[in-house]
Design a protein around this motif. Structure first.
Motif, PDB file in Angstrom:
ATOM      1  N   GLN A   4      -6.658  -0.967  -0.717  1.00 26.46           N
ATOM      2  CA  GLN A   4      -7.661  -1.723  -1.469  1.00 26.46           C
ATOM      3  C   GLN A   4      -8.493  -2.513  -0.481  1.00 26.46           C
ATOM      4  O   GLN A   4      -7.996  -2.925   0.562  1.00 26.46           O
ATOM      5  CB  GLN A   4      -6.989  -2.733  -2.407  1.00 26.46           C
ATOM      6  CG  GLN A   4      -6.262  -2.140  -3.592  1.00 26.46           C
ATOM      7  CD  GLN A   4      -5.509  -3.226  -4.351  1.00 26.46           C
ATOM      8  OE1 GLN A   4      -4.613  -3.861  -3.808  1.00 26.46           O
ATOM      9  NE2 GLN A   4      -5.875  -3.428  -5.606  1.00 26.46           N
ATOM     10  N   LYS A  60      -9.855  -5.918  -0.024  1.00 25.06           N
ATOM     11  CA  LYS A  60      -9.604  -7.221  -0.659  1.00 25.06           C
ATOM     12  C   LYS A  60      -9.996  -8.389   0.225  1.00 25.06           C
ATOM     13  O   LYS A  60      -9.678  -9.524  -0.097  1.00 25.06           O
ATOM     14  CB  LYS A  60      -8.106  -7.362  -0.999  1.00 25.06           C
ATOM     15  CG  LYS A  60      -7.630  -6.444  -2.093  1.00 25.06           C
ATOM     16  CD  LYS A  60      -6.382  -6.972  -2.760  1.00 25.06           C
ATOM     17  CE  LYS A  60      -5.220  -7.078  -1.768  1.00 25.06           C
ATOM     18  NZ  LYS A  60      -3.943  -7.354  -2.478  1.00 25.06           N
ATOM     19  N   ASN A  75      -5.697   0.873 -10.067  1.00 22.60           N
ATOM     20  CA  ASN A  75      -5.525  -0.494  -9.574  1.00 22.60           C
ATOM     21  C   ASN A  75      -4.142  -0.735  -8.984  1.00 22.60           C
ATOM     22  O   ASN A  75      -3.868  -1.813  -8.474  1.00 22.60           O
ATOM     23  CB  ASN A  75      -5.813  -1.497 -10.682  1.00 22.60           C
ATOM     24  CG  ASN A  75      -7.303  -1.579 -10.963  1.00 22.60           C
ATOM     25  OD1 ASN A  75      -8.118  -1.434 -10.045  1.00 22.60           O
ATOM     26  ND2 ASN A  75      -7.666  -1.767 -12.211  1.00 22.60           N
ATOM     27  N   GLU A  76      -3.278   0.282  -9.069  1.00 21.83           N
ATOM     28  CA  GLU A  76      -1.977   0.187  -8.412  1.00 21.83           C
ATOM     29  C   GLU A  76      -1.796   1.388  -7.498  1.00 21.83           C
ATOM     30  O   GLU A  76      -2.385   2.441  -7.722  1.00 21.83           O
ATOM     31  CB  GLU A  76      -0.866   0.098  -9.460  1.00 21.83           C
ATOM     32  CG  GLU A  76      -0.798  -1.318 -10.041  1.00 21.83           C
ATOM     33  CD  GLU A  76      -0.026  -1.400 -11.346  1.00 21.83           C
ATOM     34  OE1 GLU A  76       1.124  -0.953 -11.366  1.00 21.83           O
ATOM     35  OE2 GLU A  76      -0.608  -1.909 -12.322  1.00 21.83           O
ATOM     36  N   ARG A  77      -0.979   1.207  -6.464  1.00 19.32           N
ATOM     37  CA  ARG A  77      -0.845   2.237  -5.438  1.00 19.32           C
ATOM     38  C   ARG A  77      -0.284   3.539  -6.007  1.00 19.32           C
ATOM     39  O   ARG A  77      -0.656   4.622  -5.574  1.00 19.32           O
ATOM     40  CB  ARG A  77       0.042   1.728  -4.291  1.00 19.32           C
ATOM     41  CG  ARG A  77       0.083   2.657  -3.103  1.00 19.32           C
ATOM     42  CD  ARG A  77       0.982   2.115  -2.011  1.00 19.32           C
ATOM     43  NE  ARG A  77       0.469   0.890  -1.417  1.00 19.32           N
ATOM     44  CZ  ARG A  77      -0.463   0.832  -0.474  1.00 19.32           C
ATOM     45  NH1 ARG A  77      -1.003   1.942  -0.027  1.00 19.32           N
ATOM     46  NH2 ARG A  77      -0.852  -0.316   0.009  1.00 19.32           N
ATOM     47  N   THR A  78       0.604   3.383  -6.969  1.00 24.99           N
ATOM     48  CA  THR A  78       1.182   4.570  -7.598  1.00 24.99           C
ATOM     49  C   THR A  78       0.189   5.113  -8.621  1.00 24.99           C
ATOM     50  O   THR A  78      -0.809   4.486  -8.932  1.00 24.99           O
ATOM     51  CB  THR A  78       2.498   4.226  -8.293  1.00 24.99           C
ATOM     52  OG1 THR A  78       2.250   3.177  -9.228  1.00 24.99           O
ATOM     53  CG2 THR A  78       3.539   3.781  -7.286  1.00 24.99           C
ATOM     54  N   GLY A  79       0.484   6.282  -9.152  1.00 26.08           N
ATOM     55  CA  GLY A  79      -0.386   6.812 -10.192  1.00 26.08           C
ATOM     56  C   GLY A  79      -1.398   7.796  -9.627  1.00 26.08           C
ATOM     57  O   GLY A  79      -1.487   8.009  -8.431  1.00 26.08           O
ATOM     58  N   THR A  85      -4.520  10.057  -8.417  1.00 32.64           N
ATOM     59  CA  THR A  85      -5.752   9.885  -7.639  1.00 32.64           C
ATOM     60  C   THR A  85      -6.657  11.073  -7.924  1.00 32.64           C
ATOM     61  O   THR A  85      -6.195  12.210  -8.020  1.00 32.64           O
ATOM     62  CB  THR A  85      -5.470   9.823  -6.126  1.00 32.64           C
ATOM     63  OG1 THR A  85      -4.758  10.995  -5.730  1.00 32.64           O
ATOM     64  CG2 THR A  85      -4.662   8.597  -5.752  1.00 32.64           C
ATOM     65  N   ARG A 145      -9.988  -0.755  -6.923  1.00 30.55           N
ATOM     66  CA  ARG A 145      -9.163   0.454  -7.034  1.00 30.55           C
ATOM     67  C   ARG A 145      -8.718   0.946  -5.650  1.00 30.55           C
ATOM     68  O   ARG A 145      -9.441   0.826  -4.663  1.00 30.55           O
ATOM     69  CB  ARG A 145      -9.931   1.549  -7.780  1.00 30.55           C
ATOM     70  CG  ARG A 145     -10.035   1.218  -9.272  1.00 30.55           C
ATOM     71  CD  ARG A 145     -10.935   2.162 -10.025  1.00 30.55           C
ATOM     72  NE  ARG A 145     -10.424   3.531 -10.071  1.00 30.55           N
ATOM     73  CZ  ARG A 145     -10.973   4.480 -10.827  1.00 30.55           C
ATOM     74  NH1 ARG A 145     -12.029   4.212 -11.587  1.00 30.55           N
ATOM     75  NH2 ARG A 145     -10.471   5.703 -10.820  1.00 30.55           N
ATOM     76  N   TYR A 146      -7.504   1.476  -5.621  1.00 27.51           N
ATOM     77  CA  TYR A 146      -6.997   2.085  -4.383  1.00 27.51           C
ATOM     78  C   TYR A 146      -7.850   3.298  -4.030  1.00 27.51           C
ATOM     79  O   TYR A 146      -8.314   4.026  -4.910  1.00 27.51           O
ATOM     80  CB  TYR A 146      -5.532   2.497  -4.546  1.00 27.51           C
ATOM     81  CG  TYR A 146      -4.593   1.344  -4.307  1.00 27.51           C
ATOM     82  CD1 TYR A 146      -4.099   1.079  -3.037  1.00 27.51           C
ATOM     83  CD2 TYR A 146      -4.218   0.507  -5.353  1.00 27.51           C
ATOM     84  CE1 TYR A 146      -3.256   0.013  -2.803  1.00 27.51           C
ATOM     85  CE2 TYR A 146      -3.372  -0.578  -5.135  1.00 27.51           C
ATOM     86  CZ  TYR A 146      -2.894  -0.815  -3.858  1.00 27.51           C
ATOM     87  OH  TYR A 146      -2.064  -1.875  -3.626  1.00 27.51           O
TER      88      TYR A 146
END
Ligand code: MD5
Ligand code: FE
Length: 203
Positions: A122, A124, A149-153, A155, A175-176
């Motif tokens: 991110q 930041k 918005n989280e590292r997992t999940g 792409t 967003r990552y």
């Protein structure tokens, strides 16, 4: 044309093409004063992407962390001025994407070669997440990774080509994201390099 990749993010295909020569002159002016270099990360790695900056504030990393600085730690001088061609293009792209009055004070310039990658992260370190980020891709194509918005999940993979401009803003700003390892697909103008520069309001 344009590809919508998020609620407030858009790829403007080929938007930078008319300005390429002026933009590359700008890159040359910047790197004459503040050359590309491979910075260390706080985790003890050397980045595979080489970078420099222009504008009032420049992003830097070393063993101690990430920060924006007014002085280039390599040259000991202020970061080079933001080339006018960079500012004009960024303001036009931001306006096209619905962000009026974009006033960037920082521009990070990244140089990729075959094998270079940018792992999922991110952005930041900027003060004002309301301002958009405008990103210009030149040279070899890349596959951009756009997560949540989280590292997992999940792409999504977004191909980015010479002359593409992406505007990221609003709800997409944190967003990552990352860049897949670069393939060697030499570009007629830039050879085995990709240059990406991002204009931001950091301060
Ligand atoms: C690149 N650079 O292609 C990318 C383009 C970086 C970096 O990620 O930090 O130098 S900028 C993509 C970007 C920036 C800020 C927010 C988001 C994406 N985003 O919300 O997905 O060298
Ligand atoms: Fe980033």
């Amino acid at each position: 044309g344009r590809d919508i990749i998020g609620p407030q993010s858009v790829v403007l295909r080929g938007f930078a093409l008319p300005a390429v020569e002026a933009l590359l002159q700008g890159v040359d002016a910047v790197t004459t004063q503040s050359p590309f270099r491979h910075m260390e990360t706080p985790g003890g790695y050397t980045m595979s992407v080489a970078l420099t900056n222009c504008g009032t504030l420049g992003w830097a990393t070393d063993a101690h962390g990430y920060r924006y600085t007014r002085i280039d730690p390599l040259s000991g001088q202020p970061w080079p001025d933001l080339p006018e061609a960079f500012l004009r293009l960024a303001q036009q792209a931001a306006a096209e994407a619905g962000f009026a009055n974009f006033l960037p004070d920082a521009c990070l310039v990244n140089r990729y070669e075959p094998g270079s990658r940018l792992s999922l992260h991110q952005d930041k370190n900027e003060r004002d997440y309301a301002a958009p980020i405008v990103s210009v891709s030149l040279g070899m194509p890349a596959v951009f990774l756009f997560g949540g918005n989280e590292r997992t999940g999940k792409t999504q993979r977004v191909p980015l080509f010479h002359g593409d401009v992406v505007v990221w803003g609003g709800v997409d700003r944190l967003r990552y994201h990352g860049v897949m390892p670069m393939q060697d697909r030499p570009h007629p103008r830039l050879g085995s390099h990709r240059i990406n520069f991002t204009l931001r309001k950091a301060g």
